[in-house]
Design an enzyme around this catalytic site. Structure first.
Site, PDB file in Angstrom:
ATOM      1  CG  HIS A 117      -0.277   0.249   2.526  1.00 39.41           C
ATOM      2  ND1 HIS A 117       0.401  -0.754   3.199  1.00 39.41           N
ATOM      3  CD2 HIS A 117      -0.166   1.360   3.293  1.00 39.41           C
ATOM      4  CE1 HIS A 117       0.876  -0.268   4.321  1.00 39.41           C
ATOM      5  NE2 HIS A 117       0.559   1.008   4.410  1.00 39.41           N
ATOM      6  CG  ASP A 142      -4.976  -0.934   1.063  1.00 39.98           C
ATOM      7  OD1 ASP A 142      -6.123  -0.522   0.807  1.00 39.98           O
ATOM      8  OD2 ASP A 142      -4.605  -1.242   2.200  1.00 39.98           O
ATOM      9  CE  LYS A 144      -4.592   1.775   4.015  1.00 36.65           C
ATOM     10  NZ  LYS A 144      -5.081   0.370   4.065  1.00 36.65           N
ATOM     11  CE1 TYR A 174      -1.130  -4.550  11.875  1.00 39.16           C
ATOM     12  CE2 TYR A 174      -2.464  -3.942  13.777  1.00 39.16           C
ATOM     13  CZ  TYR A 174      -1.357  -4.567  13.245  1.00 39.16           C
ATOM     14  OH  TYR A 174      -0.467  -5.203  14.073  1.00 39.16           O
ATOM     15  CD  GLU A 312      -2.488 -12.102  14.113  1.00 34.64           C
ATOM     16  OE1 GLU A 312      -3.060 -12.074  15.226  1.00 34.64           O
ATOM     17  OE2 GLU A 312      -1.558 -11.345  13.801  1.00 34.64           O
ATOM     18  CE  LYS A 382       5.179  -3.998  10.741  1.00 32.18           C
ATOM     19  NZ  LYS A 382       4.214  -2.924  11.110  1.00 32.18           N
TER      20      LYS A 382
END
Length: 419
Positions: A117, A142, A144, A174, A312, A382
Protein backbone atom coordinates in the site's frame (compact mmCIF):
# COMPACT_ATOMS: atom_id res chain seq x y z
CA UNK A 1 -19.73 0.95 19.77
CA UNK A 2 -16.36 0.70 21.53
CA UNK A 3 -13.34 1.86 19.56
CA UNK A 4 -10.56 -0.74 19.79
CA UNK A 5 -6.96 0.25 20.34
CA UNK A 6 -5.10 -2.16 18.08
CA UNK A 7 -2.30 -4.13 19.70
CA UNK A 8 -0.81 -7.49 18.69
CA UNK A 9 0.45 -10.11 21.07
CA UNK A 10 2.71 -13.11 20.46
CA UNK A 11 2.83 -16.52 22.05
CA UNK A 12 5.42 -19.18 21.25
CA UNK A 13 8.93 -19.08 19.89
CA UNK A 14 10.35 -17.04 17.02
CA UNK A 15 7.40 -17.22 14.63
CA UNK A 16 5.25 -14.09 13.95
CA UNK A 17 3.14 -12.21 14.17
CA UNK A 18 -7.40 -16.30 -13.15
CA UNK A 19 -6.32 -16.76 -15.88
CA UNK A 20 -4.99 -13.29 -15.69
CA UNK A 21 -6.16 -10.40 -17.78
CA UNK A 22 -3.41 -8.06 -18.87
CA UNK A 23 -4.64 -4.70 -20.13
CA UNK A 24 -2.62 -2.96 -22.80
CA UNK A 25 -1.24 0.30 -21.47
CA UNK A 26 1.56 2.78 -21.90
CA UNK A 27 4.74 1.34 -20.47
CA UNK A 28 6.82 3.62 -18.28
CA UNK A 29 10.53 3.45 -17.68
CA UNK A 30 11.38 3.33 -14.01
CA UNK A 31 14.77 4.27 -12.73
CA UNK A 32 16.62 5.19 -9.58
CA UNK A 33 18.95 8.15 -9.81
CA UNK A 34 22.29 7.42 -8.23
CA UNK A 35 22.55 9.27 -4.93
CA UNK A 36 25.04 12.10 -4.74
CA UNK A 37 27.84 11.08 -2.40
CA UNK A 38 28.32 13.67 0.31
CA UNK A 39 31.34 14.02 2.55
CA UNK A 40 31.25 13.96 6.30
CA UNK A 41 32.44 17.42 7.30
CA UNK A 42 33.81 16.09 10.59
CA UNK A 43 35.87 13.14 9.42
CA UNK A 44 36.48 13.96 5.77
CA UNK A 45 35.58 10.50 4.41
CA UNK A 46 33.01 9.74 1.71
CA UNK A 47 29.95 7.57 2.37
CA UNK A 48 31.33 4.45 0.76
CA UNK A 49 28.76 1.66 0.66
CA UNK A 50 31.33 -1.08 -0.03
CA UNK A 51 33.14 -0.01 3.15
CA UNK A 52 30.39 0.29 5.72
CA UNK A 53 28.10 -2.60 4.77
CA UNK A 54 30.51 -5.54 5.38
CA UNK A 55 31.67 -3.91 8.62
CA UNK A 56 28.09 -3.54 9.85
CA UNK A 57 27.24 -7.14 8.94
CA UNK A 58 30.29 -8.22 10.96
CA UNK A 59 29.08 -6.22 13.94
CA UNK A 60 32.09 -3.91 13.97
CA UNK A 61 31.73 -0.76 16.07
CA UNK A 62 33.53 1.35 13.48
CA UNK A 63 31.12 0.10 10.83
CA UNK A 64 28.14 1.17 12.91
CA UNK A 65 29.57 4.66 13.36
CA UNK A 66 30.31 4.99 9.65
CA UNK A 67 26.87 3.67 8.76
CA UNK A 68 25.13 6.08 11.14
CA UNK A 69 27.03 9.00 9.63
CA UNK A 70 26.10 7.90 6.12
CA UNK A 71 22.45 7.33 7.12
CA UNK A 72 22.23 10.94 8.32
CA UNK A 73 23.92 12.32 5.19
CA UNK A 74 22.55 10.13 2.42
CA UNK A 75 19.54 11.68 0.69
CA UNK A 76 18.39 9.26 -2.04
CA UNK A 77 16.21 10.76 -4.73
CA UNK A 78 12.75 9.24 -5.16
CA UNK A 79 11.89 6.81 -7.90
CA UNK A 80 11.01 8.72 -11.08
CA UNK A 81 8.99 7.79 -14.16
CA UNK A 82 9.54 8.63 -17.79
CA UNK A 83 7.19 7.83 -20.69
CA UNK A 84 9.26 5.25 -22.56
CA UNK A 85 7.99 1.97 -23.96
CA UNK A 86 11.00 -0.14 -23.00
CA UNK A 87 10.37 -3.03 -20.62
CA UNK A 88 13.72 -4.66 -21.36
CA UNK A 89 15.41 -1.51 -20.08
CA UNK A 90 13.29 -1.54 -16.93
CA UNK A 91 14.25 -5.15 -16.23
CA UNK A 92 17.93 -4.54 -16.96
CA UNK A 93 18.33 -1.26 -15.06
CA UNK A 94 16.53 -2.64 -12.02
CA UNK A 95 18.67 -5.78 -11.96
CA UNK A 96 15.95 -8.43 -12.21
CA UNK A 97 17.09 -12.05 -12.54
CA UNK A 98 16.13 -13.15 -16.06
CA UNK A 99 16.69 -16.94 -16.04
CA UNK A 100 16.38 -19.83 -13.61
CA UNK A 101 19.46 -20.04 -11.44
CA UNK A 102 19.50 -23.83 -11.09
CA UNK A 103 17.65 -26.91 -12.31
CA UNK A 104 16.42 -27.53 -8.77
CA UNK A 105 14.75 -24.13 -8.68
CA UNK A 106 13.31 -24.50 -12.17
CA UNK A 107 11.61 -27.74 -11.09
CA UNK A 108 10.16 -26.24 -7.87
CA UNK A 109 8.19 -23.12 -8.90
CA UNK A 110 6.71 -21.04 -6.10
CA UNK A 111 3.80 -18.61 -5.96
CA UNK A 112 3.83 -15.38 -3.98
CA UNK A 113 1.05 -13.15 -2.69
CA UNK A 114 2.34 -9.65 -1.91
CA UNK A 115 0.05 -7.10 -0.27
CA UNK A 116 1.27 -3.52 -0.60
CA UNK A 117 0.00 0.00 0.00
CA UNK A 118 2.99 2.35 0.29
CA UNK A 119 6.69 2.87 -0.48
CA UNK A 120 6.94 1.92 -4.15
CA UNK A 121 10.75 1.89 -3.84
CA UNK A 122 10.53 -0.77 -1.13
CA UNK A 123 8.18 -2.84 -3.30
CA UNK A 124 10.68 -2.78 -6.19
CA UNK A 125 13.49 -3.89 -3.86
CA UNK A 126 11.42 -6.74 -2.40
CA UNK A 127 10.14 -7.89 -5.79
CA UNK A 128 13.53 -8.03 -7.47
CA UNK A 129 15.00 -9.86 -4.46
CA UNK A 130 12.45 -12.71 -4.71
CA UNK A 131 11.91 -12.62 -8.46
CA UNK A 132 12.66 -15.75 -10.50
CA UNK A 133 11.15 -16.37 -13.94
CA UNK A 134 9.81 -19.82 -13.00
CA UNK A 135 7.76 -18.40 -10.12
CA UNK A 136 4.47 -16.49 -10.24
CA UNK A 137 3.48 -13.37 -8.30
CA UNK A 138 0.07 -11.95 -7.37
CA UNK A 139 0.25 -8.34 -6.19
CA UNK A 140 -2.60 -7.00 -4.08
CA UNK A 141 -2.55 -3.19 -4.14
CA UNK A 142 -4.59 -1.65 -1.35
CA UNK A 143 -7.58 0.30 -2.66
CA UNK A 144 -6.65 3.24 -0.43
CA UNK A 145 -3.30 3.65 -2.22
CA UNK A 146 -2.97 6.74 -4.40
CA UNK A 147 -3.69 6.54 -8.12
CA UNK A 148 -0.07 7.46 -8.81
CA UNK A 149 1.10 4.54 -6.67
CA UNK A 150 -1.25 2.12 -8.46
CA UNK A 151 -0.06 3.41 -11.84
CA UNK A 152 3.58 2.85 -10.91
CA UNK A 153 2.88 -0.70 -9.75
CA UNK A 154 1.00 -1.52 -12.94
CA UNK A 155 3.70 -0.02 -15.15
CA UNK A 156 6.23 -2.34 -13.55
CA UNK A 157 4.16 -5.53 -13.34
CA UNK A 158 2.99 -5.23 -16.95
CA UNK A 159 6.59 -5.89 -17.99
CA UNK A 160 6.44 -9.47 -16.66
CA UNK A 161 4.29 -12.37 -17.84
CA UNK A 162 4.45 -14.03 -14.42
CA UNK A 163 3.51 -10.99 -12.30
CA UNK A 164 -0.05 -9.68 -12.12
CA UNK A 165 -2.24 -7.46 -9.99
CA UNK A 166 -5.11 -9.21 -8.17
CA UNK A 167 -8.37 -9.11 -10.10
CA UNK A 168 -10.24 -7.85 -7.02
CA UNK A 169 -8.77 -5.31 -4.61
CA UNK A 170 -9.72 -4.57 -1.00
CA UNK A 171 -9.46 -1.50 1.20
CA UNK A 172 -7.29 -3.25 3.78
CA UNK A 173 -7.71 -2.33 7.44
CA UNK A 174 -5.15 -3.49 9.97
CA UNK A 175 -6.67 -6.26 12.08
CA UNK A 176 -9.75 -6.54 9.85
CA UNK A 177 -11.28 -9.21 7.63
CA UNK A 178 -10.16 -7.24 4.56
CA UNK A 179 -6.58 -8.42 5.11
CA UNK A 180 -7.67 -12.07 4.94
CA UNK A 181 -9.91 -11.38 1.93
CA UNK A 182 -6.97 -9.87 0.03
CA UNK A 183 -5.11 -13.17 0.26
CA UNK A 184 -8.21 -15.14 -0.71
CA UNK A 185 -8.64 -12.93 -3.80
CA UNK A 186 -5.10 -13.68 -4.93
CA UNK A 187 -5.53 -17.39 -4.27
CA UNK A 188 -8.58 -17.49 -6.52
CA UNK A 189 -6.50 -15.91 -9.28
CA UNK A 190 -3.51 -18.20 -8.71
CA UNK A 191 -5.43 -21.49 -8.95
CA UNK A 192 -6.87 -20.43 -12.32
CA UNK A 193 -3.44 -19.89 -13.83
CA UNK A 194 -1.91 -22.40 -16.19
CA UNK A 195 1.16 -22.48 -14.01
CA UNK A 196 2.36 -25.47 -12.03
CA UNK A 197 3.39 -23.70 -8.81
CA UNK A 198 3.89 -25.95 -5.81
CA UNK A 199 3.69 -23.67 -2.75
CA UNK A 200 2.33 -20.19 -2.07
CA UNK A 201 4.01 -17.77 0.34
CA UNK A 202 2.41 -14.51 1.46
CA UNK A 203 4.35 -11.30 2.04
CA UNK A 204 3.69 -7.69 2.86
CA UNK A 205 5.50 -4.70 1.40
CA UNK A 206 7.82 -4.34 4.42
CA UNK A 207 9.18 -7.90 4.27
CA UNK A 208 12.55 -8.87 2.85
CA UNK A 209 14.08 -12.32 2.30
CA UNK A 210 16.83 -13.72 4.47
CA UNK A 211 17.08 -16.91 2.45
CA UNK A 212 17.66 -17.12 -1.30
CA UNK A 213 15.07 -18.75 -3.56
CA UNK A 214 17.17 -21.92 -3.54
CA UNK A 215 17.46 -21.88 0.26
CA UNK A 216 13.69 -21.42 0.61
CA UNK A 217 13.21 -24.56 -1.48
CA UNK A 218 15.75 -26.42 0.67
CA UNK A 219 13.95 -25.23 3.80
CA UNK A 220 10.64 -26.59 2.52
CA UNK A 221 12.02 -29.88 1.21
CA UNK A 222 14.04 -30.78 4.31
CA UNK A 223 11.12 -30.89 6.74
CA UNK A 224 7.97 -29.60 5.10
CA UNK A 225 7.85 -31.36 1.74
CA UNK A 226 4.16 -31.73 0.89
CA UNK A 227 3.20 -30.05 4.18
CA UNK A 228 1.78 -26.65 5.09
CA UNK A 229 3.58 -24.25 7.40
CA UNK A 230 1.08 -22.40 9.61
CA UNK A 231 2.74 -21.70 12.97
CA UNK A 232 0.30 -21.56 15.86
CA UNK A 233 -1.37 -23.30 18.75
CA UNK A 234 -4.80 -23.82 20.26
CA UNK A 235 -6.40 -20.43 20.91
CA UNK A 236 -5.27 -19.22 24.36
CA UNK A 237 -7.83 -17.83 26.78
CA UNK A 238 -6.67 -14.23 26.50
CA UNK A 239 -7.02 -14.31 22.70
CA UNK A 240 -10.62 -15.49 22.68
CA UNK A 241 -11.96 -11.91 22.71
CA UNK A 242 -11.03 -11.84 19.02
CA UNK A 243 -13.66 -14.42 18.14
CA UNK A 244 -16.18 -14.08 20.99
CA UNK A 245 -17.33 -10.59 20.00
CA UNK A 246 -18.30 -9.07 16.67
CA UNK A 247 -16.10 -6.41 15.09
CA UNK A 248 -16.81 -3.93 12.35
CA UNK A 249 -14.52 -2.23 9.84
CA UNK A 250 -15.07 1.47 9.23
CA UNK A 251 -13.42 3.89 6.79
CA UNK A 252 -13.41 7.64 7.43
CA UNK A 253 -11.53 10.15 5.26
CA UNK A 254 -9.42 7.35 3.83
CA UNK A 255 -8.42 6.00 7.26
CA UNK A 256 -9.55 2.55 8.34
CA UNK A 257 -10.56 1.48 11.82
CA UNK A 258 -11.91 -1.66 13.43
CA UNK A 259 -14.46 -1.46 16.27
CA UNK A 260 -15.72 -3.99 18.73
CA UNK A 261 -19.51 -4.16 18.88
CA UNK A 262 -21.42 -4.91 22.05
CA UNK A 263 -22.54 -8.16 20.50
CA UNK A 264 -21.36 -11.70 21.20
CA UNK A 265 -20.78 -14.06 18.31
CA UNK A 266 -22.25 -17.49 17.81
CA UNK A 267 -20.09 -20.56 18.35
CA UNK A 268 -17.73 -21.49 15.48
CA UNK A 269 -19.48 -23.32 12.62
CA UNK A 270 -19.54 -27.11 12.40
CA UNK A 271 -18.00 -27.38 15.89
CA UNK A 272 -14.60 -26.30 14.57
CA UNK A 273 -11.84 -25.88 17.16
CA UNK A 274 -10.29 -22.43 16.73
CA UNK A 275 -6.51 -22.05 16.76
CA UNK A 276 -4.34 -18.95 17.09
CA UNK A 277 -1.33 -18.43 14.85
CA UNK A 278 0.43 -16.11 12.45
CA UNK A 279 -0.88 -14.24 9.47
CA UNK A 280 2.01 -15.64 7.43
CA UNK A 281 2.18 -19.09 5.88
CA UNK A 282 3.64 -21.43 3.29
CA UNK A 283 0.83 -23.54 1.77
CA UNK A 284 0.69 -26.34 -0.76
CA UNK A 285 -1.35 -25.85 -3.91
CA UNK A 286 -3.66 -28.71 -2.89
CA UNK A 287 -4.36 -27.01 0.43
CA UNK A 288 -5.18 -23.72 -1.32
CA UNK A 289 -7.66 -25.54 -3.57
CA UNK A 290 -9.11 -27.19 -0.46
CA UNK A 291 -9.52 -23.78 1.25
CA UNK A 292 -11.40 -22.39 -1.75
CA UNK A 293 -13.71 -25.41 -2.16
CA UNK A 294 -14.30 -27.14 1.19
CA UNK A 295 -17.64 -26.54 2.91
CA UNK A 296 -16.00 -26.09 6.33
CA UNK A 297 -13.47 -23.61 4.96
CA UNK A 298 -16.25 -21.56 3.36
CA UNK A 299 -18.30 -21.66 6.57
CA UNK A 300 -15.33 -20.58 8.67
CA UNK A 301 -14.58 -17.76 6.24
CA UNK A 302 -18.12 -16.38 6.55
CA UNK A 303 -18.12 -16.74 10.32
CA UNK A 304 -14.78 -14.90 10.47
CA UNK A 305 -16.02 -11.78 8.68
CA UNK A 306 -16.72 -9.94 11.94
CA UNK A 307 -13.84 -11.31 14.01
CA UNK A 308 -10.68 -9.46 14.91
CA UNK A 309 -7.57 -10.26 12.84
CA UNK A 310 -9.07 -13.44 11.32
CA UNK A 311 -5.93 -14.15 9.27
CA UNK A 312 -4.33 -15.17 12.59
CA UNK A 313 -6.84 -17.98 13.16
CA UNK A 314 -8.13 -18.96 9.71
CA UNK A 315 -5.13 -20.71 8.13
CA UNK A 316 -3.91 -22.49 11.24
CA UNK A 317 -7.43 -23.70 12.13
CA UNK A 318 -7.98 -25.25 8.70
CA UNK A 319 -4.53 -26.82 8.76
CA UNK A 320 -5.61 -28.82 11.81
CA UNK A 321 -8.54 -30.52 10.06
CA UNK A 322 -8.02 -34.28 9.77
CA UNK A 323 -8.50 -34.40 6.01
CA UNK A 324 -6.77 -31.12 5.09
CA UNK A 325 -4.10 -31.74 2.42
CA UNK A 326 -0.62 -31.35 3.86
CA UNK A 327 -1.90 -30.82 7.42
CA UNK A 328 0.69 -30.28 10.16
CA UNK A 329 -1.28 -30.39 13.42
CA UNK A 330 1.55 -30.96 15.90
CA UNK A 331 4.20 -28.38 15.01
CA UNK A 332 3.18 -25.48 17.28
CA UNK A 333 5.26 -22.38 16.46
CA UNK A 334 7.78 -24.15 14.25
CA UNK A 335 8.35 -23.09 10.66
CA UNK A 336 10.84 -20.21 10.67
CA UNK A 337 8.70 -18.04 8.43
CA UNK A 338 9.47 -14.57 9.88
CA UNK A 339 12.24 -13.01 11.91
CA UNK A 340 10.64 -10.29 14.03
CA UNK A 341 11.70 -8.16 16.98
CA UNK A 342 8.71 -7.39 19.16
CA UNK A 343 8.19 -4.48 21.51
CA UNK A 344 8.98 -5.58 25.10
CA UNK A 345 5.32 -5.73 26.18
CA UNK A 346 4.14 -7.52 23.02
CA UNK A 347 6.44 -10.50 22.62
CA UNK A 348 9.44 -12.48 23.80
CA UNK A 349 12.22 -10.67 21.89
CA UNK A 350 15.48 -10.63 23.84
CA UNK A 351 17.30 -8.32 21.42
CA UNK A 352 17.04 -4.55 21.23
CA UNK A 353 15.47 -2.75 18.29
CA UNK A 354 17.86 -0.23 16.74
CA UNK A 355 15.26 1.32 14.46
CA UNK A 356 11.79 2.16 15.78
CA UNK A 357 8.57 0.32 16.60
CA UNK A 358 5.41 0.28 14.47
CA UNK A 359 2.41 -1.84 15.56
CA UNK A 360 4.70 -3.24 18.28
CA UNK A 361 7.16 -4.59 15.67
CA UNK A 362 10.68 -3.29 15.10
CA UNK A 363 11.31 -1.39 11.87
CA UNK A 364 14.95 -2.31 11.49
CA UNK A 365 17.97 -0.04 11.61
CA UNK A 366 21.59 -0.67 10.61
CA UNK A 367 22.55 -2.25 13.93
CA UNK A 368 19.84 -4.90 13.50
CA UNK A 369 21.43 -6.32 10.35
CA UNK A 370 23.90 -8.68 12.00
CA UNK A 371 21.05 -10.22 14.02
CA UNK A 372 18.80 -10.52 10.95
CA UNK A 373 21.39 -12.25 8.77
CA UNK A 374 22.02 -14.92 11.43
CA UNK A 375 18.37 -15.92 11.80
CA UNK A 376 17.07 -19.26 10.41
CA UNK A 377 13.87 -17.69 9.04
CA UNK A 378 12.92 -17.29 5.39
CA UNK A 379 12.00 -13.60 5.69
CA UNK A 380 12.39 -10.66 8.07
CA UNK A 381 9.87 -7.94 8.96
CA UNK A 382 9.88 -4.85 8.96
CA UNK A 383 11.94 -2.61 6.66
CA UNK A 384 11.22 0.97 5.63
CA UNK A 385 12.99 2.90 2.89
CA UNK A 386 11.77 6.29 4.07
CA UNK A 387 13.35 6.04 7.53
CA UNK A 388 16.30 3.66 7.01
CA UNK A 389 17.29 3.58 3.30
CA UNK A 390 20.82 2.32 3.91
CA UNK A 391 19.58 -0.54 6.08
CA UNK A 392 17.62 -2.05 3.22
CA UNK A 393 20.37 -1.18 0.73
CA UNK A 394 22.91 -3.14 2.75
CA UNK A 395 20.43 -5.99 3.22
CA UNK A 396 19.67 -6.32 -0.47
CA UNK A 397 23.35 -6.36 -1.45
CA UNK A 398 24.04 -9.08 1.13
CA UNK A 399 21.12 -11.11 -0.24
CA UNK A 400 21.98 -10.66 -3.94
CA UNK A 401 25.57 -11.74 -3.31
CA UNK A 402 24.29 -14.97 -1.72
CA UNK A 403 21.98 -15.54 -4.69
CA UNK A 404 24.77 -15.14 -7.26
CA UNK A 405 27.23 -17.23 -5.24
CA UNK A 406 24.79 -20.16 -5.31
CA UNK A 407 23.87 -20.12 -8.98
CA UNK A 408 24.97 -22.65 -11.56
CA UNK A 409 23.72 -20.40 -14.37
CA UNK A 410 25.79 -17.93 -16.36
CA UNK A 411 25.61 -14.66 -14.46
CA UNK A 412 24.44 -11.71 -16.53
CA UNK A 413 26.16 -8.35 -15.82
CA UNK A 414 22.89 -6.61 -14.93
CA UNK A 415 22.18 -9.09 -12.12
CA UNK A 416 24.76 -7.32 -9.98
CA UNK A 417 23.40 -4.46 -7.90
CA UNK A 418 25.01 -1.06 -8.13
CA UNK A 419 26.80 0.49 -5.18
Amino acid sequence: MIKLRVRRYFFGSTGVIGGCTFVAATIFLLYFKNPTVQRNSNSGFPCNFSTYCPAILNGEKEGYQLGDDCERQWKPEPLHIRDLDNCSKIIREHHFITSSLSQEEASHPLAYIITIHKEFEMFVKLLRAIYNPQNVYCIHVDQKSSEDYKRKVKSLTDCFKNIFIASKLEHVIYGGFSRLQADINCMKDLVKLEHDWMYVINLCGQDFPIKTNREIIWHIKRKWDGKNITPGTQQPQNMKYRTQYSYKEWVNNGNGYIYRLNQKKSEPPLQLAIYFGTAYYTLTKKFVQFVLEDVRAKALLEWSRDTYSPDEHYWVTLNHLDDAPGRTPNVSWEGNIRAVKWAPFAGPSLDDCYGHFAHDICVYGLRDLKWITTQPDMFANKFEVSTAPLTIKCMEHWHRNRVLNQTSATIQPHWYLED
